[in-house]
Scaffold this motif. Sequence first.
Motif: not given
Length: 411
Positions: A168-170, A181-184, A226-230
């Motif tokens: 869904m994100s992609k 958003y993937v948090s660090d 890497v896959d463009g979802a984030a």
Amino acid sequence: MRKLSFLLAALLLLSACSNLSAGSGSAPVELTFYSSYDGKEAELVQSRIKMFESENPNIKVNVKAVSFSSDSFKTALLGDQPVDLFRSDNSWVPELASLGLLYPIENMISADDRKDFVPSALRSDEFESHLYGLPTVMESLALLYNKKLLQENGFAQPPKTMEELKTMSKALKTANRYGIYVSDNSFYALPYIWAFGGGTMTDDRQVEIAQPASVEALKFMRNLIVDGAAQPYPDFSDSYNVMMSDFKEGRSAFMINGPWAVSDLLAGAQFKDASNLGIAVIPTGPKGDTGSPAGGHSLVISKYSKHPKESYALIRYLTSTESQLLHTKELKSLPSRNSAYQDEQLMSDPIVQGFKVQLDAAKPRPLIPEGAQMFTDFTPNLVQILTGQQSAEAGAKKIEAAWRTLLGLDK
């Protein structure tokens, strides 16, 4: 330093005297409350303290504003400063208790009160068979989503699985928008790790971060980027504020966050209509696992308080159903008492109830003295994994080595 702190704490314990005064004398009992509240929350707590004083005219509460840090409490006690009670993050309780700085309250709490507190919240205040605090609020990470963005793109429901989240994100990605958003911040990595069946530390001091399932979770987080979802950004500069502003302005469709973010979100352009904010449980991993850290804050009593009974009366008052309902309705926090969730207004509040569903599946962080320090080495290694500077396997091994040293497992 820890050995020195423990020694000093032990010496203080030997020299302290406990005066269990009932406060019935002519001179009022004075309590010192180290408060780390600020803003509206501080105003609300101060108003409740004034109400407590009016109902208990023989008790005077002196509020001292301090930073939200366990060091504020430890430094004051080790410096022989008068402190009766303190707001603690739940993750600090095991360490403070192990240092002999907290007053056990299991003989003070009534059976009805014990039953009314959400079990996972009260469990966070236990250490070695003693209860050391009463939880004020609960916190747990959930999947937050923009309902309008999903509906406009043909998605009637939020993702149920991590793979659906990625897909869904992609699909939601455009030139001006991305999925999640993937948090660090490694605290925000815990839901991914548990969803994939992995672990961190355990209550019996085992380290699980380098197990295959944990590594797969770290790989998945990296692959979202890497896959463009984030998010498309090259680094994590000002990461929390960027995550929040992107979500508020509709530049992202999902984020993992907690109830503390809600007040800020509802001021954003996308959520002026609060009904557009969706709250869903953390998506499940490959084998159906899910989980979210059960956090929150509690009020604890100093081991060296001369007035533990009066201190307990105050923390019970500040964690009462009435106090928690006022807090929740003003700040959208999550109560730690079951009875609060029966309030008619809260029962019809989709945000509160959405987080409540997640709380039912929440997991406590490791209840060991070192538990609060687990993120010190976790976060910098997670950043390197997410930015591709090291592999998930290599990063997990480094975290494992640091934690084994922290726990003294290689001595």
